[in-house]
Design a protein around this motif. Structure first.
Motif, short mmCIF file in Angstrom:
data_model
loop_
_atom_site.label_atom_id
_atom_site.label_comp_id
_atom_site.label_asym_id
_atom_site.label_seq_id
_atom_site.Cartn_x
_atom_site.Cartn_y
_atom_site.Cartn_z
N ALA A 274 1.13 -0.77 -0.16
CA ALA A 274 -0.17 0.27 0.11
C ALA A 274 0.86 1.64 -0.16
N CYS A 275 0.18 2.24 0.37
CA CYS A 275 0.80 3.63 0.05
C CYS A 275 0.92 4.75 1.53
N GLY A 276 1.20 5.09 1.85
CA GLY A 276 1.25 6.21 2.58
C GLY A 276 0.25 5.65 3.94
N THR A 277 -0.20 6.16 4.08
CA THR A 277 -1.10 5.90 5.60
C THR A 277 -1.48 5.28 5.51
N ALA A 278 -2.23 4.42 4.07
CA ALA A 278 -2.76 2.76 4.03
C ALA A 278 -1.47 1.94 4.86
N MET A 279 -0.16 2.04 4.26
CA MET A 279 0.86 1.23 4.35
C MET A 279 0.77 1.12 5.75
N THR B 71 -3.84 -6.26 -0.54
CA THR B 71 -3.27 -4.56 -0.87
C THR B 71 -4.35 -3.62 -0.40
N ILE B 72 -3.80 -2.25 0.28
CA ILE B 72 -5.07 -1.47 1.60
C ILE B 72 -5.22 -0.38 0.59
N SER B 73 -6.09 0.09 0.56
CA SER B 73 -6.65 1.53 -0.13
C SER B 73 -7.75 2.13 0.26
N GLU C 5 -7.37 3.34 -6.11
CA GLU C 5 -7.64 3.81 -7.21
C GLU C 5 -5.89 3.99 -6.93
N THR C 6 -5.05 3.82 -5.99
CA THR C 6 -4.20 4.44 -6.17
C THR C 6 -2.60 3.99 -7.11
N ALA C 7 -2.28 4.06 -8.00
CA ALA C 7 -1.95 3.44 -9.51
C ALA C 7 -0.33 2.79 -8.87
N ALA D 115 -10.88 15.17 3.28
CA ALA D 115 -9.48 16.02 3.34
C ALA D 115 -8.40 14.60 2.91
N VAL D 116 -8.25 15.34 2.55
CA VAL D 116 -6.37 14.85 2.12
C VAL D 116 -6.13 13.88 3.25
N ALA D 117 -5.62 14.53 4.49
CA ALA D 117 -4.93 13.78 5.44
C ALA D 117 -6.25 12.56 5.70
N SER D 118 -5.83 11.29 5.54
CA SER D 118 -6.22 10.65 6.04
C SER D 118 -6.86 10.25 7.52
N THR D 119 -7.81 10.22 7.73
CA THR D 119 -8.17 9.65 9.44
C THR D 119 -9.24 8.66 9.76
N VAL E 93 -9.99 2.59 10.12
CA VAL E 93 -10.91 1.53 9.75
C VAL E 93 -10.22 0.67 9.04
N GLN E 94 -9.32 1.51 8.46
CA GLN E 94 -8.34 -0.55 7.75
C GLN E 94 -7.91 -1.14 8.63
N VAL E 95 -7.15 -0.39 9.60
CA VAL E 95 -6.74 -1.10 10.72
C VAL E 95 -7.66 -2.11 11.90
N SER F 236 3.34 11.08 12.05
CA SER F 236 4.48 11.49 11.92
C SER F 236 3.59 12.87 10.52
N LEU F 237 3.81 11.42 9.76
CA LEU F 237 2.62 11.85 8.38
C LEU F 237 1.49 12.55 7.88
N LYS F 238 0.81 12.41 9.62
CA LYS F 238 -0.41 13.07 9.44
C LYS F 238 0.33 14.58 9.54
N LEU F 239 1.21 14.38 10.88
CA LEU F 239 1.34 16.12 10.98
C LEU F 239 1.91 16.69 9.84
N LYS F 240 3.25 16.16 9.31
CA LYS F 240 4.27 17.06 8.37
C LYS F 240 3.61 16.88 7.27
N GLU F 241 2.06 16.51 6.64
CA GLU F 241 1.54 16.73 5.29
C GLU F 241 0.82 17.75 5.49
N ILE F 242 0.06 17.73 7.11
CA ILE F 242 -0.50 19.46 7.18
C ILE F 242 -0.10 20.53 7.90
N ALA G 37 -2.04 15.94 -3.13
CA ALA G 37 -3.63 15.66 -3.47
C ALA G 37 -3.93 14.19 -3.12
N LYS G 38 -5.55 13.92 -2.54
CA LYS G 38 -6.39 12.82 -2.18
C LYS G 38 -5.55 11.54 -3.13
N SER G 39 -5.85 11.73 -4.09
CA SER G 39 -6.11 10.58 -4.84
C SER G 39 -4.94 10.03 -5.66
#
Ligand code: M6R
Length: 613
Positions: free
Chosen positions: A304-309, A350-352, A356-358, A402-406, A411-413, A488-494, A607-609
């Motif tokens: 997966a990527c980002g938060t999903a990873m 895969t988690i997304s 649609e994450t390429a 919101a671009v930042a996933s919460t 729910v993925q977890v 950490s990702l959440k904080l830095k991205e926003i 961007a969100k997606s």
């Protein structure tokens, strides 16, 4: 990555397009534009008019108000851009016109340089620096009066990902669409036909839609949508239904979608867990996921990527802990370039959120080629990853704007935990009693998150003290380390504050040299088995001057001198405490960004997606 919309119907297309683009803006907000058929003055023939500008959809709206005058139109296309090829400029904004073709594009045309050279040999030169204009030129070059055959001939030349909505000046009040990789959903309603990169743009018209298949061509008029397959045969697409409504895609009184979505977590969790709890036990039969999926699996790869990873990191911990099957977590953008080892005994998960994450989609396709079993954890129904996986477990978070996933993260977890419980149960690694206790705890987590939502004032006041920091470190061990990566990702991205997550024991292998007076360290210490070690690590940074925010469970006794702020979570089984700590970290990122006066929902450059690699 880029929001696209097309509308043809009975109402003002300009308004419909701007309204649609406002809902799609989270997919990119470098520039925006629309093109529409209209008649000017005494001229009785329809012409295509384009209005576009750098900046957000609000800038486009102002420009349309000035430039569109009294234009009457009921057919047009609109685009909100996340720049890939070509800088952010009016010229590079979409739509792009080449001869009789005007189009909008979501994706990347990988062979655009080669195509450009071929066009230039014919004396055709683009005005922008975009791959999208080259696509418009190729389609125009293939056009001899029949749009569908021009599109078909053109896409045979294009490599890469695309979702196109296309106007041909010879065919007023008609929109053509085709896609490869990038998503497109469409619907015919009593107000006309509409097509977009995301269901959020359709939901104010209808809850019924179809996903345009790759390589199929849709022709939209106000009366109908006709779809041709790759061979030009008419095709009847499958209609899907969404369960959420327009209210779910609105801010509902909050300043930002992110806050609304943070607060929706208890409900999102209940909606996701409850249908999989049968007689108190984890159960995927409603999802059509049979236990045979887990049989003969000797290794699991989560990609997966980002938060999903990061949700995958939590999943690895739980699956290995309960099932004793080796799990690796791979960043999807790296995965397929490592010639990964997979066979029929490999389960690829895969988690997304978007589905649609390429990179994630490409990883899934590779796994299928190599014979692995595939299971996806996806939020958006009918998305590419969901459709192409052997099995899918939907998260029921509702739309996440919101671009930042919460809420998508928690729910993925929760689904990763469900997978661990079910897999462990059928393997006999845990008893029914244990599985049932885990399920009860997981369900109770939703209510405990409601309690953490009341920590807003405390976290806001901590957040206000972090705004001047230039670096912030997150520390944790085990599940708390996995969570720290997400915090950490959440904080830095926003908030745009540099931040890193460290496995707490690793800090002294180099990074501790960065800890000086007043560098904030967020230490997550919810796991009893490593609590004492975590506290030692906190002491190490504290004695070097760090400003420490410590997050622990109820029963952890902590020396007051160890930290500046101590956030104590509601009582819970420690395995579920990271869900609660996640909310604290989401709040923290949110309040730091708000205090800095930043646009929380649309952080710069993001961007969100992410539908390009
Ligand atoms: O739609 P996906 O879950 O596949 O998206 C993956 C990442 O792009 C996404 O999680 C991203 O990291 C988040 N916006 C971060 O908050």
């Amino acid at each position: 990555m880029c929001g696209i919309i097309g509308y043809v119907g009975i109402t003002d297309a300009k308004k419909a397009l701007i309204k649609g683009l406002q809902t799609l803006e989270y997919r990119g907000y470098d520039s925006a534009g629309i093109s529409y058929f209209t008649r000017e003055g005494e001229d009785t023939s329809d012409k295509i008019k384009t209005i576009k500008t750098v900046g957000k959809v609000s800038c486009l709206k102002d420009k349309v108000n000035q430039a569109a005058g009294e234009d009457i139109t009921t057919c047009g296309i609109g685009h909100t851009r996340w720049a890939t090829h070509g800088g952010v400029s009016d010229t590079n904004s979409h739509p792009h016109t080449a001869g009789k073709v005007t189009l909008i594009h979501n994706g990347i045309i990988e062979n655009y340089k080669q195509l450009q050279e071929e066009l230039e040999e014919k004396g055709l030169t683009p005005v922008s620096q975009t791959d999208s204009e080259i696509a418009a030129m190729v389609i125009n070059d293939c056009y001899t009066g029949d749009p569908e055959s021009a599109i078909r001939r053109a896409i045979a030349k294009l490599d890469g990902a695309y979702g196109f909505c296309i106007l041909f000046s010879d065919f007023p009040d008609t929109i053509y669409a085709v896609r490869n990789g990038s998503p497109l959903v469409a619907a015919h309603t009593d107000k006309g036909s509409i097509i977009a990169s995301d269901m959020v743009a359709l939901v104010s018209y209808t809850k019924h839609y179809f996903v345009l298949k790759e390589g199929h061509i849709a022709r939209l008029t106000k009366d109908e949508i006709l779809v041709q397959d790759e061979n030009g045969e008419l095709y009847g697409p499958t209609i899907h239904h969404i369960s959420w409504d327009v209210a779910a895609a609105k801010k509902g009184g909050y300043d930002y979608f992110m806050m609304k979505e943070i607060r929706e977590q208890p409900e999102a969790l209940r909606n996701t867990i409850k249908p999989r709890m049968v007689n108190g036990l984890p159960d995927f039969s409603e999802d059509g996921v049979s236990d045979t999926l887990f049989q003969d699996v000797n290794r699991i790869i989560i990609t997966a990527c980002g938060t999903a990873m990061h949700a995958g990191l939590m999943g690895k911990n739980m699956i290995e802990r309960l099932c004793r099957v080796p799990v690796t977590v791979e960043i999807a953008s790296e995965f397929r370039y490592q010639n990964p080892i997979m066979d029929e005994k490999t389960l690829l998960i895969t988690i997304s959120q978007s589905g649609e994450t390429a990179d994630t989609l490409a990883a899934l396709r590779l796994a299928k080629e190599r014979g692995a079993k595939t299971l996806s954890v996806v939020n958006v129904k009918g998305s590419s990853i969901a459709r192409e996986s052997d099995f899918v477990l939907y998260t029921h978070a509702g739309p996440e704007i919101a671009v930042a996933s919460t809420k998508a993260y928690t729910v993925q977890v929760s689904v990763m935990y469900l997978i661990a419980f079910r897999f462990a149960l059928i393997q006999g690694k845990i008893s029914e009693k244990e599985a049932s206790e885990y399920m009860t705890e997981l369900m109770n987590t939703a209510s405990r998150i409601s309690e953490v939502l009341d920590y807003d004032n405390q976290i806001e006041s901590i957040g206000k003290r972090l705004t001047k920091a230039s670096d912030i470190f997150f520390l944790g061990r085990g599940l708390d380390y996995a969570l720290s990566c997400e915090g950490s990702l959440k904080l830095k991205e926003i908030s745009y504050i540099h931040s890193e997550a460290y496995a707490a024991g690793e800090l002294k292998h180099g990074t501790i040299s960065l800890i000086t007076d007043n560098v904030p360290v967020i230490a997550v210490a919810t796991q009893p088995d490593v609590f004492a070690k975590m506290i030692s690590n906190v002491q190490e940074v504290r004695s070097r001057g760090a400003k420490v925010i410590l997050i622990t469970g109820q029963d952890s006794s902590v020396d007051a001198a160890l930290c500046d702020h101590h956030v104590v979570l509601p009582e819970t089984d420690p395995l579920f405490a990271p869900f609660l700590a996640a909310v604290v970290l989401q709040y923290l990122a949110y309040y730091v960004a708000v205090e800095k006066g930043l646009n929380v929902d649309q952080p710069r450059n993001l961007a969100k997606s992410v539908t390009v690699e």
